[in-house]
Design a protein around this motif. Structure first.
Motif, PDB file in Angstrom:
ATOM      1  N   ARG A  90      54.129  82.339  54.952  1.00 19.92           N
ATOM      2  CA  ARG A  90      55.358  82.452  55.743  1.00 19.92           C
ATOM      3  C   ARG A  90      55.420  81.301  56.758  1.00 19.92           C
ATOM      4  O   ARG A  90      56.468  80.676  56.943  1.00 19.92           O
TER       5      ARG A  90
ATOM      6  N   ALA B 131      59.782  83.870  66.098  1.00 15.84           N
ATOM      7  CA  ALA B 131      60.140  85.288  66.024  1.00 15.84           C
ATOM      8  C   ALA B 131      59.421  85.984  64.873  1.00 15.84           C
ATOM      9  O   ALA B 131      59.003  87.129  64.982  1.00 15.84           O
ATOM     10  N   ALA B 132      59.255  85.271  63.737  1.00 11.97           N
ATOM     11  CA  ALA B 132      58.691  85.908  62.550  1.00 11.97           C
ATOM     12  C   ALA B 132      57.165  85.915  62.587  1.00 11.97           C
ATOM     13  O   ALA B 132      56.533  86.869  62.146  1.00 11.97           O
ATOM     14  N   SER B 133      56.552  84.813  63.065  1.00 14.66           N
ATOM     15  CA  SER B 133      55.099  84.685  62.920  1.00 14.66           C
ATOM     16  C   SER B 133      54.385  84.261  64.196  1.00 14.66           C
ATOM     17  O   SER B 133      53.212  83.922  64.145  1.00 14.66           O
TER      18      SER B 133
ATOM     19  N   ARG C 157      63.043  80.704  64.802  1.00 18.18           N
ATOM     20  CA  ARG C 157      62.837  81.761  63.797  1.00 18.18           C
ATOM     21  C   ARG C 157      61.368  81.912  63.457  1.00 18.18           C
ATOM     22  O   ARG C 157      60.870  83.013  63.238  1.00 18.18           O
TER      23      ARG C 157
ATOM     24  N   SER D 229      61.500  86.561  49.893  1.00 18.93           N
ATOM     25  CA  SER D 229      60.990  86.453  51.259  1.00 18.93           C
ATOM     26  C   SER D 229      60.574  85.002  51.493  1.00 18.93           C
ATOM     27  O   SER D 229      60.472  84.232  50.545  1.00 18.93           O
TER      28      SER D 229
END
Lengths: 231, 164, 265
Positions: free
Chosen positions: A186, C213-215, C210, A93
């Motif tokens: 992330r 979109a992810a975070s 991205r 991930s």
């Protein structure tokens, strides 16, 4: 088993990088997916490939000046990420990927040090060739060029699994100890990816390069946001 | 003015064009070498590898007007092949008043030469020539590209004495 | 006039095609034993050996020829193919007795520096990074297939150049330089670099999207900041790896703090 496969892939990449061919097969964009695939997580390698390629776009060997060992770094990072994921029971991930970069990237600097040592060892092969020719062993004088392929292979084949093992040991510990860190990590992955794009543009030294980088960045960002809204 | 004298067995190549020329803001490269000036191939190849904005002149050592280059407004990088070329340039009028810095870039291995930096190997005669340059007032240093630390005359002497 | 070899006066020495093909294959190993003493000298001797074997049946002459090719050599690995070809062109003339043994050496010594400069400036700092950035952007948008396509394209260009340069050197000898001049590689390099920088900008925009979109938008803003501020820092001479740590940790830290504030409010 995974470490053996990783060592083999890293060693072959180190040979392709300088001693034979130089057809981009050891560049991060090819090596990361290959290493990921060899270890059973091609998608994980594919996640790492674009940022690593752009990050090390300027790693080129000009004359006698040596760059960092981007192939060794890529193999170690990808291997570390995939094996850490395996330990956690998940595919790679972004949070695992960014930790793998932070832990394993410095091995690329170590790789450059090793490259300097190799250049010294190769001097002995050169002396050996001169001696062989003086002794009329023509075949040996010619063939010994290939002996130089062994050391870069061996160094990468040892260092990449070692660095990957460190990453594979540390990353599950970190993520289990602080499960709340996954979200911020992330975000860290995307920050690293953004910087990698800047590093790639910086490596392309043309007078017009900064203009092109910022113009397409802004233009594409606006276009993607508009398209995203429309959807 | 002459910004730098570079001694390099390979004459003009990537290290000079990609690092020294931008670093010193060089306007013109003068290659002082009899063999190169005598070879159509060498002249064509050297003209080919530089951008159109950087003029390159390739002349026999005796024909180079060192005084004129030093007095001109262009920043000049003067390139010679080896220390023997330096000696002839001195005989033809090159003095420390015209240019202070002499950089040894690449002097390749040959039997009888000792290594003083990764890219510089010197013979006894060449070391003598460097000593005499330094005594006359030139600043002699060895390094391939400007981002490396320079190796001065004292270190060159020391490494030559310790070299194999 | 005394000919050095009895056959020389009648038929000029020629290297058979098979040997030329072997030389080209072996030239891919040019840097296998790169060393500070002779740099690519071992690789060059290894590459040209099949041609020398074809030209000099007499062991003493072959050894002498090999000895001159074990001297210092360093150039760009792709461009060196042209010099290997040209050296064979001159060796044929030496073997035929129309040129002194110094001919091939002078050719190598004259061309290695200028061709290295062209190769470094075109292949290493323009064409390859351009294809690298193209593959990276392609992978982001279209996945692994794009990488395969781009790498095949790069190697098609790579081999056309490498084999073409080898043959041009072999057939044309000294006229090779005019052939390379017609390609105007320095001009093409400049365009490829600008285009490559544009590809990097597009990749940065994809990452920004991205991240959003992810975070969420904060992550998108941090990715944009890393790209913009990162470029400025690197252009001012910041070192790559430390800058990467700073950018990543700032991203993680900012996300953590903002998430914390958000969560507690």
């Amino acid at each position: 088993m995974g470490y053996l496969v990783l060592g083999l892939v890293a060693g072959l990449a180190a040979v392709e990088r300088k001693g034979f061919l130089q057809g981009m097969l050891s560049r991060p964009i090819a090596l990361a997916p290959l290493a990921g695939w060899a270890l059973g997580d091609a998608a994980g390698g594919l996640l790492l490939a674009p940022p690593l390629e752009l990050f090390w776009l300027g790693a080129v060997n000009l004359g006698a000046a040596l760059p960092v060992h981007e192939a060794l770094g890529t193999a170690a990072i990808t291997g570390g990420a995939v094996l850490a994921g395996r330990a956690l029971g998940v595919p790679v991930s972004p949070e695992i990927a960014v930790l793998a970069v932070l832990v394993a990237a410095p091995v690329a600097l170590l790789g450059r040090k090793a490259d300097r040592l190799v250049e010294g060892w190769n001097e002995r092969i050169a002396l050996h060739a001169e001696a062989a020719l003086a002794g009329h062993h023509v075949r040996e004088a010619v063939r010994c060029n290939l002996y130089g392929l062994a050391a870069p292979f061996a160094i990468a084949a040892v260092l990449a699994p070692l660095a990957a093992a460190v990453a594979a040991a540390v990353i599950p510990l970190l993520l289990r100890a602080a499960p709340g860190a996954a979200g911020p990590l992330r975000v860290g992955f995307f920050a690293l990816a953004g910087l990698a794009c800047a590093a790639g543009a910086k490596a392309l030294r043309a007078r017009a390069a900064p203009r092109w980088f910022f113009a397409t960045f802004a233009g594409c960002a606006v276009a993607l946001l508009v398209l995203g809204r429309l959807r | 003015m002459i910004s730098l004298v570079r001694v390099d067995n390979r004459l003009l190549h990537g290290q000079i064009l990609e690092t020294w020329v931008p670093r010193l803001g060089i306007d013109q490269v003068v290659v002082a070498d009899d063999d190169a000036a005598d070879s159509e191939l060498a002249k064509a190849a050297m003209t080919l590898c530089v951008p159109p904005s950087l003029p390159v002149r390739i002349e026999p050592i005796d024909r180079v007007d060192f005084g004129g280059l030093a007095a001109g407004r262009d920043k000049v990088l003067l390139l010679v092949r080896d220390p023997a070329g330096l000696e002839r340039a001195r005989a033809a009028g090159l003095t420390p008043a015209l240019v202070r810095k002499v950089n040894l870039g690449n002097l390749h291995f040959e039997p009888g030469r000792k290594q003083v930096t990764p890219s510089v190997f010197l013979s006894a005669a060449e070391l003598d020539e460097l000593r005499s340059l330094a005594a006359q007032g030139f600043e002699v240093e060895a390094r391939a590209i400007p981002s490396e630390p320079p190796t001065g005359m004292a270190d060159i002497e020391r490494r030559y004495a310790a070299g194999r | 006039m005394s000919a050095p070899a009895p056959s020389a006066a009648t038929a000029p020495a020629k290297v058979p095609r098979r040997s030329l093909a072997r030389v080209f294959w072996r030239s891919l190993f040019l840097q296998a034993s790169w060393n500070r003493r002779g740099m690519q000298n071992l690789g060059f001797a290894y590459a040209i050996d099949p041609a020398l074997r074809a030209l000099y049946a007499e062991p003493a002459r072959r050894e002498e020829a090999l000895r001159r090719h074990l001297g210092f050599f360093n150039s760009h690995p792709y461009m060196a193919a042209a010099i290997v070809g040209g050296a064979i062109h001159h060796e044929e003339r030496v073997a035929s007795g129309v040129e002194p043994a110094r001919g091939p050496l002078t050719y190598k010594q004259t061309l290695q520096g200028p061709l290295a400069a062209i190769g470094d400036g075109f292949f290493w700092t323009a064409l390859r990074p351009f294809f690298g950035a193209l593959a990276a952007l392609g992978a982001l948008l279209f996945g692994a297939a794009a990488i395969v396509v781009v790498l095949v394209a790069y190697n098609a260009v790579h081999f056309v150049f490498r084999a073409g340069l080898f043959l041009a050197g072999y057939r044309q000898g000294d006229r090779l330089v005019a052939t390379i001049a017609r390609l105007s590689l320095p001009v093409a390099a400049d365009r490829l670099r600008a285009a490559g920088a544009g590809l990097c900008g597009a990749a940065a925009a994809v990452f920004l999207f991205r991240a959003g979109a992810a975070s969420g938008p904060v992550a998108a803003a941090l990715a944009a900041l890393a790209a913009g501020a990162g470029y400025v820092a690197l252009a001012r001479g910041a070192r790559l790896l430390p800058t990467a740590y700073v950018a990543t940790l700032v991203g993680v830290g900012a996300a953590f703090l903002l998430g914390h504030l958000h969560g507690s409010s």
